[in-house]
Design a protein around this motif. Structure first.
Motif, PDB file in Angstrom:
ATOM      1  N   LEU A 233       7.356 -33.041 -11.505  1.00 32.39           N
ATOM      2  CA  LEU A 233       7.915 -32.743 -10.086  1.00 32.39           C
ATOM      3  C   LEU A 233       9.418 -32.376 -10.500  1.00 32.39           C
ATOM      4  N   ILE A 234      10.150 -33.220 -11.433  1.00 27.25           N
ATOM      5  CA  ILE A 234      11.459 -32.587 -11.445  1.00 27.25           C
ATOM      6  C   ILE A 234      11.639 -31.255 -12.168  1.00 27.25           C
ATOM      7  N   PRO A 235      10.971 -30.966 -13.288  1.00 25.34           N
ATOM      8  CA  PRO A 235      11.019 -29.395 -13.742  1.00 25.34           C
ATOM      9  C   PRO A 235      10.560 -28.680 -12.501  1.00 25.34           C
ATOM     10  N   ALA A 236       9.643 -29.051 -11.922  1.00 22.05           N
ATOM     11  CA  ALA A 236       9.064 -27.951 -10.845  1.00 22.05           C
ATOM     12  C   ALA A 236      10.307 -27.724  -9.726  1.00 22.05           C
ATOM     13  N   LEU A 237      11.047 -28.705  -9.435  1.00 17.77           N
ATOM     14  CA  LEU A 237      12.074 -28.647  -8.571  1.00 17.77           C
ATOM     15  C   LEU A 237      13.070 -27.864  -9.209  1.00 17.77           C
TER      16      LEU A 237
ATOM     17  N   LEU B  69      18.314 -17.301  -7.612  1.00 14.19           N
ATOM     18  CA  LEU B  69      18.295 -16.184  -7.730  1.00 14.19           C
ATOM     19  C   LEU B  69      18.099 -15.155  -6.582  1.00 14.19           C
ATOM     20  N   SER B  70      16.884 -15.527  -5.988  1.00  9.38           N
ATOM     21  CA  SER B  70      16.525 -14.749  -4.782  1.00  9.38           C
ATOM     22  C   SER B  70      17.508 -14.686  -3.684  1.00  9.38           C
TER      23      SER B  70
ATOM     24  N   LEU C 189      12.860 -25.642 -11.324  1.00 15.73           N
ATOM     25  CA  LEU C 189      12.598 -23.998 -11.381  1.00 15.73           C
ATOM     26  C   LEU C 189      12.677 -23.772 -10.156  1.00 15.73           C
ATOM     27  N   TRP C 190      11.989 -24.319  -9.224  1.00 15.79           N
ATOM     28  CA  TRP C 190      12.158 -23.694  -7.777  1.00 15.79           C
ATOM     29  C   TRP C 190      13.679 -23.439  -7.150  1.00 15.79           C
ATOM     30  N   TYR C 191      14.479 -24.281  -7.563  1.00 15.77           N
ATOM     31  CA  TYR C 191      15.881 -24.383  -7.007  1.00 15.77           C
ATOM     32  C   TYR C 191      16.529 -23.059  -7.909  1.00 15.77           C
TER      33      TYR C 191
END
Ligand code: HEM
Length: 560
Positions: free
Chosen positions: A26-30, A39-40, A32-34
């Motif tokens: 979860l932590i790396p996924a969060l 960036l977007s 990455l999402w952040y």
């Protein structure tokens, strides 16, 4: 098989449980999402940085400053408005940009492109469906074209008798309060609901087994819930809101509100099938006023030339100012008559869509005018010298007669009109207007560019109190609306009804109704009020109100 037994071994290891693996991923996924999210939004963040505004914390932004009660939130925003004319505020991931310069406001409100309401309006959806206030695109355009002519002055003139009848009924109710200090908002709400039922909806208030008061109270509580959803971030997602007690309360309130709308629609359709057109409400004997006079025709002539009617629309022509010739005989009908007639004559509008428009007009048409009339009475009570001038104007127009006000009389109520406009300046019932910005927009002030994706908030309340536009901006001074003072002011510096293509469709209705209602009250009473304006506890839960109640005291006028 091998994989299965391998997994089994991992999961049965004492230190590596399924929960640990979940968090481990979860932590790396969060993160990455952040990173992706930042960036977007790089472009938006970059443009937002150029704006002034209060410093916030990473991720949560300025959310903590907007966490209090609606009175606290109103005060925070107002205090900031002295520091920043234009400001960017982050509420978590959401970027709000506040505008208070009329030149910037003109760019947005005069546009036929930037007409999309902010996402926050979606909380109205279970209540107003896709009604005029929140719809967009071709649905909005089609419905606006259909509805705007139903609020043309020629339709409104036909309502004057019913405005009078209901205003007199309100005066009789108020008479029982003489000598008491009481909250006049309840009376104004009930009156405005009942007037709407009998005019725009064209049904008698007596055909409803539920009173206008119950409806008005349900609307008020619905606004409280919507306001909570605007200000409490955890109530925003539907799935979380549905888990709270508010969902149940909302359902009960909507059932009260919608049951009235369905009843109104059924009653009007029954009348339509019986061949009855126009309002089914009875005008008591003695209320019918004179037909058109010379003065009336003269002012109407002016209105079709330049939109000069009821001061607030000087010089600007919009879809409510169409010439008489543009509005065919057939189209000159009251709102619900026209909706039903249209649906029967092959225009694609379903019962559900009509009901959504009825809900919209009932809400927009009652709560706003109830607030405006309540503020007006409080201000009269606080300014006896101004009130005396209103009384004098009433005496000049009506003498000792208690005849009802005619449309021509309302055109002579010039001072009362100025008092009303000044009330709307200091206490605009819709204190902010919000739009979703879909493309970058260069502003006229400060060299700023609004970034696509932000929510734009037009601070009507603050614009109306700018010291560079209104000298002594916090002082109640009806002379701010003398023609010589309004002539040189930027049109977008007074926008209680918004302006441009999405302006208030009911503004002429509102002004005419308020003039009849308030003149009838002023002819009968002297208003007293003790709480100074500096102690008003303003709260902006959708419609601007006083959290401490609209307390006034009435004394009968001896001249009547
Ligand atoms: C003092 C009274 C009133 C005030 C101050 C007022 C103010 C406003 C404002 C500021 C808007 C724009 C809101 C926005 O863009 O978010 C609006 C829209 C609207 N108002 Fe009013 N209003 C008043 C009375 C009325 C009345 C009496 C009616 C109907 C009988 C009405 C019907 C509407 C409708 C249908 C819209 C949506 C128009 C559209 O989006 O095309 N209002 N009003």
């Amino acid at each position: 098989m091998l994989g299965f037994s391998g997994n089994q071994r991992i999961l049965s290891h004492p230190d590596i449980s399924a929960t640990n693996i979940f968090y481990f991923l979860l932590i790396p996924a969060l993160i990455l999402w952040y990173v992706y999210w930042c960036l977007s939004r790089r472009h938006m963040i970059k443009l937002a940085k150029a704006f002034p505004g209060p410093k916030g914390y990473p991720i949560i932004g300025n959310i903590l400053e907007f966490a209090g009660s609606s009175i606290d939130i109103f005060r925070t925003i107002y205090n900031y408005s002295f520091q920043y004319e234009t400001a960017a505020v982050w509420i978590g991931p959401k970027l709000l940009i506040f505008l208070t310069d009329p030149r910037d406001v003109e760019i947005i409100l005069s546009s036929h492109v930037h007409i999309d309401k902010a996402r926050e309006y979606r909380f109205f959806q279970p209540w107003l469906g896709n009604g005029l206030l929140i719809s967009t695109g071709s649905t909005w355009r089609t419905h606006r074209k259909l509805i705007a002519p139903t609020f043309h002055l020629n339709v409104l003139k036909g309502f004057v008798n019913l405005f009078n009848a209901n205003s007199r009924a309100t005066v009789e109710k108020l008479r029982k309060e003489c000598g008491n200090t009481f909250d006049c908002h309840d009376y104004m709400s009930e009156a405005t609901v009942e007037i709407l039922l009998e005019t725009a909806m064209g049904v008698s208030k007596k055909t409803q087994d539920q009173s206008g008061y119950d409806y008005a109270m349900a609307v008020m509580k619905m606004c409280d819930i919507l306001h909570l959803r605007h200000t409490k971030i955890w109530l925003r997602p539907d799935w979380l809101f549905n888990l709270t007690k508010y969902r149940k309360v909302q359902e009960t309130l909507l059932s009260t509100i919608h049951s009235l709308t369905w009843k109104v629609l059924k009653s009007k359709k029954d009348a339509f099938y019986k061949g009855i057109r126009g309002s089914t409400a009875q005008v008591p004997i003695g209320i019918v006023t004179d037909k058109s006079t010379e003065l009336e025709s003269k002012v109407l002539e002016q209105s079709s030339e330049g939109g000069v009617i009821f001061g607030q629309s000087v010089g600007i022509k919009d879809d409510l100012d169409v010439d008489d010739n543009d509005v065919g005989e057939k189209k000159r009908m009251a709102f619900l008559d026209l909706m039903i007639e249209a649906s029967q004559n092959g225009i694609m509008i379903t019962d559900e869509e009509i009901k959504e428009q009825v809900d919209t007009i009932m809400f927009e048409g009652h709560d706003t005018t109830a607030a405006a009339s309540s503020f007006f009475l409080c201000l009269m009570g606080l300014h006896p010298e101004i009130q005396a001038k209103v009384h004098k104007e009433m005496d000049t127009i009506f003498g000792n007669s208690d005849r009802p006000a005619s449309f021509a009389d309302t055109l002579e109520m010039k001072y009362l009109e100025r008092c009303l406009l000044e009330t709307l300046r200091l206490y605009p019932p819709v204190p902010i207007i919000a739009r979703e910005i879909k493309e970058d927009i260069k502003l006229a002030s400060g060299g700023y560019t609004l970034p696509a994706g932000c929510t734009l908030v037009i601070g009507t309340f603050k614009i109306h109190r700018r010291a560079d536009i209104y000298p002594n901006p916090d002082v109640y001074d009806p002379d701010n609306f003398l023609p010589e003072r309004t002539a040189n002011r930027h049109y977008y510096s007074f926008i209680p009804f918004s302006a441009g293509p999405r302006s208030c469709v009911g503004r002429k209705y509102a002004m005419l109704k308020l003039k009849v209602l308030l003149s009838t009250i002023m002819r009968n009473f002297v208003v007293k009020s003790e709480i100074p304006e500096s102690d008003f506890q303003l709260q902006a839960d959708i419609i601007l109100k006083r959290g401490d109640g609209f307390k006034v005291r009435l004394e009968p006028r001896s001249t009547n």
